[in-house]
Design a protein around this motif. Sequence first.
Motif, PDB file in Angstrom:
ATOM      1  N   HIS A 201       0.820  -1.217   0.000  1.00 50.56           N
ATOM      2  CA  HIS A 201       0.000   0.000   0.000  1.00 50.56           C
ATOM      3  C   HIS A 201       0.853   1.266   0.000  1.00 50.56           C
ATOM      4  N   THR A 237      -4.667  -2.995   5.766  1.00 52.23           N
ATOM      5  CA  THR A 237      -6.044  -2.985   5.286  1.00 52.23           C
ATOM      6  C   THR A 237      -6.234  -1.776   4.381  1.00 52.23           C
ATOM      7  N   SER A 238      -6.796  -1.983   3.209  1.00 52.32           N
ATOM      8  CA  SER A 238      -6.977  -0.886   2.252  1.00 52.32           C
ATOM      9  C   SER A 238      -8.216  -1.141   1.423  1.00 52.32           C
ATOM     10  N   THR A 407      -3.533   8.938   5.860  1.00 54.13           N
ATOM     11  CA  THR A 407      -4.489   7.938   5.392  1.00 54.13           C
ATOM     12  C   THR A 407      -5.007   7.141   6.577  1.00 54.13           C
ATOM     13  N   ARG A 408      -6.216   6.594   6.414  1.00 55.08           N
ATOM     14  CA  ARG A 408      -6.744   5.720   7.456  1.00 55.08           C
ATOM     15  C   ARG A 408      -5.900   4.453   7.572  1.00 55.08           C
ATOM     16  N   ALA A 409      -5.315   4.020   6.449  1.00 48.70           N
ATOM     17  CA  ALA A 409      -4.455   2.835   6.501  1.00 48.70           C
ATOM     18  C   ALA A 409      -3.287   3.069   7.456  1.00 48.70           C
ATOM     19  N   SER A 410      -2.625   4.224   7.331  1.00 51.38           N
ATOM     20  CA  SER A 410      -1.510   4.535   8.233  1.00 51.38           C
ATOM     21  C   SER A 410      -1.995   4.727   9.663  1.00 51.38           C
ATOM     22  N   TRP A 412      -4.517   3.316  11.218  1.00 50.72           N
ATOM     23  CA  TRP A 412      -4.783   2.032  11.870  1.00 50.72           C
ATOM     24  C   TRP A 412      -3.505   1.229  12.050  1.00 50.72           C
ATOM     25  N   GLN A 413      -2.562   1.407  11.132  1.00 51.73           N
ATOM     26  CA  GLN A 413      -1.302   0.688  11.307  1.00 51.73           C
ATOM     27  C   GLN A 413      -0.537   1.207  12.520  1.00 51.73           C
ATOM     28  N   VAL A 452     -11.181   1.874   4.519  1.00 52.29           N
ATOM     29  CA  VAL A 452      -9.839   2.401   4.301  1.00 52.29           C
ATOM     30  C   VAL A 452      -9.679   2.779   2.825  1.00 52.29           C
ATOM     31  N   GLU A 453      -8.880   3.818   2.556  1.00 51.64           N
ATOM     32  CA  GLU A 453      -8.750   4.339   1.201  1.00 51.64           C
ATOM     33  C   GLU A 453      -8.185   3.304   0.235  1.00 51.64           C
ATOM     34  N   THR A 694      -5.101   8.698  -1.352  1.00 53.78           N
ATOM     35  CA  THR A 694      -3.911   8.437  -0.541  1.00 53.78           C
ATOM     36  C   THR A 694      -2.817   9.438  -0.899  1.00 53.78           C
TER      37      THR A 694
END
Length: 790
Positions: A201, A237-238, A407-410, A412-413, A452-453, A694
């Motif tokens: 991602h 997750t994306s 990003t929402r991915a980052s 949550w990570q 997530v984006e 993103t």
Amino acid sequence: MESSSAATVSAGPSPGPAPADLLRRLRARGAADPVTHVERVPARPGVPAPWPSWAPPELRAAFARRGVVAPWQHQAQAATLAYEGEHVVVATGTASGKSLAYQLPALATLLADPRATVLYLAPTKALAADQLRAVAALELEGVRPACYDGDTPRAEREWIRRHSRFVLTNPDMLHHGVLPGHAQWSGFLRRLAYVVIDECHTYRGVFGSHVAHVLRRLRRQCARFGSTPVFVLASATSGDPATAAGRLTGLPVTAVTEDASPRGGVTFALWEPPLLPPDSGPSTPVPPQSTGDHDDLQQVRRSALRETADLLADTVAEGVRTLAFVRSRKGAEVVAANARRALDDAVPGLGGRVAAYRGGYLREERRELERALLHGDLLGLASTNALELGVDLVGLDAVLICGYPGTRASLWQQAGRAGRSGQEALAVLVARDDPLDTYLVHHPEAIFGAPVEATVLDPANPYVLAPQLACAAFEAPLTPADLALFGDGAKEAVDQLVAAGALRQRPTGWYWRHRERPEVDLRGEGGAPVCVVESSTGRLLGTVDGGSSHFLLHSGAVYLHQGVSYVVDDLDLVDGCALVHAEEPDWSTHARDVTDLSVVSVRSYVDAGPVGMFLGEVDVTSQVVSYQRRRIATGEVIDTRPLDLPARELRTVAVWFTLSPQSLTLAGVQPADVPGALHAAEHAAIGLLPLMATCDRWDIGGLSTAVHSDTEAPTVFVYDGHPGGAGFAERAYGTASAWLRATRDAIAECGCESGCPSCVQSPKCGNGNNPLSKPDAIRVLDVVLANLPE
């Protein structure tokens, strides 16, 4: 059962208070409650699966020695798909054990076939080094894993090419080293069974588009040597990971997204620093050319850096093992220093249990910091996102996130780093004074209720495609059959390269005409870097990418390096060198630029009566023309000094909307207020676009005008800041209603009277945030939203 974390955390200090109790204490320390929302993410049990029947006993035994007695369901599913020859992406949460999903089929194949090889690609050297340790620790005979990157001694490279069967590297080394030297790698590539792409991602925008073609060049060379490797990708997750992975590899990819690993519950708080009195000035002294929450502007809210430092000090004082993510290297140092100072004031010596962690440290220093945190010698660490990407460090009690990471991915990570051995954890997002941060802490559904984006990249970008085709032609003449591999626009790009004299067409294909290979920058950072040299000693201090040099290294600019302040004496763009001298002025510098934009073509448009929404190519001409000097303590403008720097031209992709003058008049926007209304709407729209794509606001630019020569109407443009575009404008066009609705809400709900950094002011405005009209920006967006179809 495999531990859901990437490392086993030792007992360390006894756990501090429960997350809910800790949050209650943190909220109680101020007069006003800074928490806008608390989300409870429930605990989740793990769903185990039996070992696949094809997994050899010696491999199962090796994993058992490392504490893995059985895989989780998603690991077994992804591993089996890959082992059966299907390209697969596993997109699950932090610490869900994605590495087992690719290690299992890859290592099983290496054990079954003594000639097979595996190539592993990571976006960073640190992640590749971590994976090397993990594979080597299994102690499997004949695998011979090795890292091949820019730090690998030349004496070892020949051995790796000849003998290693599990090579770990990065896209840059694949592009610069392996593919141009494919003849030396022919044995390895001929037997290549798997290509593993970790943290896929992260390959977005221009960088992702370049990497997509590097992977196509790899597939081309493998086919020439007779191999067709299986691609196994791992992602946070994306949104729509199968499509993103397919666009990256050019192959059909199956996604595994159901996370079957166990995890403890998380208490997730959204935290907005309090407003400052109007006459209080900056909450902390603003350093020259600082980055982060108080870049150029008077603080309206307390600095997110200061707030995070105080929270870090408070959690450490409670005995809670805490990681604070900060967006910049300097910010990480500032947070750590302020937390140490506060702790030492309370309990002398306690500050020694807090440290900073960032890129630029020696590998040995980083490993020692990781060890000290894991074993409890350190209780607090302020880090850049260097600790976000799969690095072997999880199992903390709390995570503080200083500013939305983009990003929402980052998000949550980073939040996923909290949760020691399945125990409850606390995560806190501390909002910066920024439109997007402000919007998110007041719209928790945009974080907790939204998918997530999707990762955005555009392999058809001609500014990426043509250079990559040149690289491919250098490696081996291009044939008509090759062009299908590189996708849409390949034939047109080859024709342009022929016309430019870079390729020669022969009956057998297209040949590279030059002796030297093409110079292609995968990162798309705007040209060759500019060296920063101390005038008196000739010492190289560092480098700045070419795209930023006009703003950061113009004559008279203040430049920071490792906490030391320098002033630029001269910028030589021809030689790529800036001469500086050490100085500690009481002012900071802020470059100002002018931008002109012309429409080249329209790809798509929506006719919505008085409103038009467009997507197309534009030419952007920008020039840094002056800079302001401002007092550090007060933000007062001392003077504005002219600069004589060349204009820069960029052909890129933009999204823009037009409005009829009559619609603005009916909405109550007076003609004299139209420029300020459009300017404010432009700033806020740029700030909110990362909610949809993103990207970061620094990846995109904008222009607004009361009457544009090409549209003959009031117009707001938002464009990708990379040649040929990066996919962000297309994403904005496709989600225009949702994007502009969020923009309108962010402005309307901000508590300021006339506009602030939380809504319509921008830290990168070349016009000094003038003119701006907050109420009229809302009226402009109301007109657009009332007419634009959903």
